[in-house]
Design an enzyme around this catalytic site. Structure first.
Site, short mmCIF file in Angstrom:
data_model
loop_
_atom_site.label_atom_id
_atom_site.label_comp_id
_atom_site.label_asym_id
_atom_site.label_seq_id
_atom_site.Cartn_x
_atom_site.Cartn_y
_atom_site.Cartn_z
N LYS A 1 0.09 4.25 -0.39
CA LYS A 1 -0.57 5.46 0.15
C LYS A 1 -0.33 6.63 -0.81
O LYS A 1 -0.37 6.44 -2.02
CB LYS A 1 -0.09 5.70 1.58
CG LYS A 1 -0.26 4.44 2.45
CD LYS A 1 -0.06 4.64 3.91
CE LYS A 1 -0.26 3.33 4.64
NZ LYS A 1 -0.17 3.44 6.08
N GLU B 1 -5.51 -4.62 10.60
CA GLU B 1 -4.47 -3.60 10.79
C GLU B 1 -4.80 -2.81 12.05
O GLU B 1 -5.62 -1.86 12.00
CB GLU B 1 -4.43 -2.63 9.60
CG GLU B 1 -4.04 -3.28 8.30
CD GLU B 1 -3.41 -2.26 7.34
OE1 GLU B 1 -2.26 -2.46 6.96
OE2 GLU B 1 -4.07 -1.27 7.00
N SER C 1 3.41 -1.84 10.55
CA SER C 1 4.85 -1.85 10.81
C SER C 1 5.53 -3.18 10.47
O SER C 1 6.47 -3.60 11.15
CB SER C 1 5.14 -1.45 12.27
OG SER C 1 4.72 -0.13 12.50
N GLY D 1 5.00 1.56 4.84
CA GLY D 1 6.33 2.18 4.73
C GLY D 1 7.39 1.29 4.11
O GLY D 1 8.14 1.73 3.23
N ASN E 1 0.88 -1.17 0.00
CA ASN E 1 0.00 0.00 0.00
C ASN E 1 0.91 1.22 0.00
O ASN E 1 1.49 1.56 1.03
CB ASN E 1 -0.91 -0.01 1.24
CG ASN E 1 -1.77 1.23 1.31
OD1 ASN E 1 -1.80 2.03 0.37
ND2 ASN E 1 -2.48 1.40 2.42
N HIS F 1 -9.65 1.18 4.73
CA HIS F 1 -8.36 1.37 5.41
C HIS F 1 -8.54 2.34 6.58
O HIS F 1 -9.35 3.27 6.51
CB HIS F 1 -7.33 1.94 4.42
CG HIS F 1 -5.95 1.92 4.98
ND1 HIS F 1 -5.49 2.92 5.83
CD2 HIS F 1 -4.94 1.03 4.88
CE1 HIS F 1 -4.25 2.63 6.19
NE2 HIS F 1 -3.89 1.48 5.63
N GLU G 1 -6.89 4.78 7.60
CA GLU G 1 -6.70 6.21 7.29
C GLU G 1 -7.96 6.79 6.64
O GLU G 1 -8.29 7.96 6.84
CB GLU G 1 -5.46 6.40 6.40
CG GLU G 1 -4.19 6.23 7.23
CD GLU G 1 -3.01 5.66 6.47
OE1 GLU G 1 -2.97 5.72 5.24
OE2 GLU G 1 -2.10 5.14 7.16
N GLY H 1 2.40 2.57 10.89
CA GLY H 1 3.36 3.67 10.75
C GLY H 1 4.05 4.07 12.04
O GLY H 1 4.66 5.13 12.11
P1 13P Z 1 2.98 0.61 7.78
O1 13P Z 1 3.50 -0.68 7.23
O2 13P Z 1 3.73 1.82 7.32
O3 13P Z 1 2.83 0.55 9.27
O4 13P Z 1 1.50 0.83 7.19
C1 13P Z 1 0.59 -0.22 7.28
C2 13P Z 1 -0.57 0.11 6.45
O5 13P Z 1 -1.34 1.01 6.75
C3 13P Z 1 -0.77 -0.67 5.22
O6 13P Z 1 -2.06 -0.48 4.71
#
Ligand code: 13P
Length: 254
Positions: A12, A166, A211, A233, A10, A96, A98, A172
Site C-alpha cells: 500500500k 478480499e 488480516s 499489514g 501489498n 483493490h 481501497e 486491516g
Molecule cells: P491486511 O492484510 O492489512 O488486512 O490488508 C489486506 C489487503 O488489503 C491486501 O491487499
C-alpha cells in the site's frame, strides 16, 4: 497439500525505495532455501525501480498496486503499463477495495485496466470482495457476480491472472474470514469466473486477503480453495512476512 501457492505483499502507501531494498536484504537471510511459494512484492510506484534491481537473481517477483488503461497521454498522476514493465513489473493489482471504495473506481474502469494489462503482457491480480453491510444484507453473491462479470467482460485469455477474494470487512481490521467463509466465497468466485471466462477460469488461482498474519496463515492455507494470500499489514515487517511464507511452503508439494 497444494501443487503451488502465491504469497503477495501489498505494501500500500508504505516504504521508500531504500526501505524496500533493505527489506529484501533482510528477507533473503530469513528465507534461505525457501523457494517453493511464489512470492510477489507490490511496493508503491516510487519504489518499483529500486525494488526491481534488488530482486535481480532472487526467486521473487515484482508487482505494482495499480495502473491506468491508456497507453499514454493526458492522465495526470497516472502510470501506464509500459512504465511498469520498464521497472521489471510482472503483476499488477487491479480493483483493490481501497481503490473501489476510497477512490471511486467503478467496474468498467477496472475492466479496461484488466484488458490493458493482459494485452500488454502483465498478469492482473484482480481483487473482489463484499462490504460488511453487503454481506449482512444477503447481497454478497450479487456483489461478487457484478464485480466479476463486469470486471472480466471481454477477457479471452487470462494471461496468468490471479484473483484475490478480499472481504472489505476483513481488511486491516484484525478480523479474518474463517476457513468456512472463505471456502464458500471462493466457490462462488470460481463459479462466476468460469461463467465469465469459460474453461480458462477453472485454472485461475484464487487467493484470500484480509488480516492474514503468521498466527492464522497455517490454518487458512489448509482450506482447499485457497491458492495463496494477498497480505497487507503483516507483509510490512520481514519477520512476519517470512513466517507467513514458511507456513505456506509447508503445504506445497515438492
Ligand atoms: P491486511 O492484510 O492489512 O488486512 O490488508 C489486506 C489487503 O488489503 C491486501 O491487499
Amino acid at each position: 497439500m497444494k501443487p503451488s501457492a502465491y504469497v503477495v505483499a501489498n505494501w500500500k502507501m508504505n516504504k521508500t525505495g531504500a526501505e524496500a531494498q533493505s527489506f529484501v536484504e533482510k528477507s533473503s537471510k530469513l528465507l534461505l532455501n525457501m523457494e517453493k511459494a511464489k512470492v510477489i512484492f507490490c511496493p508503491p510506484f516510487t519504489a518499483l525501480f529500486d525494488m526491481g534491481i534488488s530482486l535481480e537473481g532472487k526467486p521473487w517477483i515484482l508487482g505494482a498496486q495499480n495502473m491506468h488503461w491508456e497507453a499514454s497521454g493526458a492522465c495526470t498522476g497516472e502510470i501506464s503499463s509500459d512504465m511498469l514493465k520498464a521497472c521489471r513489473v510482472e503483476f499488477v493489482i487491479l480493483g483493490h477495495s481501497e481503490r473501489r471504495h476510497n477512490f471511486g473506481e467503478p467496474n468498467n474502469w477496472i475492466n479496461q485496466k484488466v484488458l490493458r494489462a493482459i494485452s500488454t503482457g502483465l498478469h492482473p491480480i484482480f481483487c473482489v470482495g463484499e462490504t460488511l453491510e453487503e454481506r449482512q444484507s444477503g447481497k454478497m453473491e450479487d456483489v461478487l457476480h457484478k464485480q466479476i462479470s463486469e470486471g472480466l467482460a471481454g477477457v479471452k485469455n487470462s494471461n496468468g491472472m490471479l484473483i484475490a477474494y478480499e472481504p472489505v470487512w476483513a481488511i486491516g481490521t484484525g478480523e479474518h474470514a474463517t476457513a468456512e467463509q472463505i471456502e464458500k466465497a471462493h466457490g462462488i468466485v470460481k463459479n462466476y469466473v468460469c461463467e465469465s471466462l469459460g474453461d480458462i477460469g477453472k485454472d485461475i488461482p484464487v487467493l484470500y486477503g484480509g488480516s492474514v498474519n503468521p498466527e492464522n496463515a497455517g490454518e487458512l492455507i489448509k482450506a482447499k480453495s485457497v491458492d495463496g494470500f494477498l497480505v497487507g499489514g503483516a507483509s510490512l515487517e520481514s519477520e512476519s512476512f517470512s513466517e507467513i511464507i514458511k507456513e505456506v511452503e509447508t503445504f506445497i508439494k515438492e
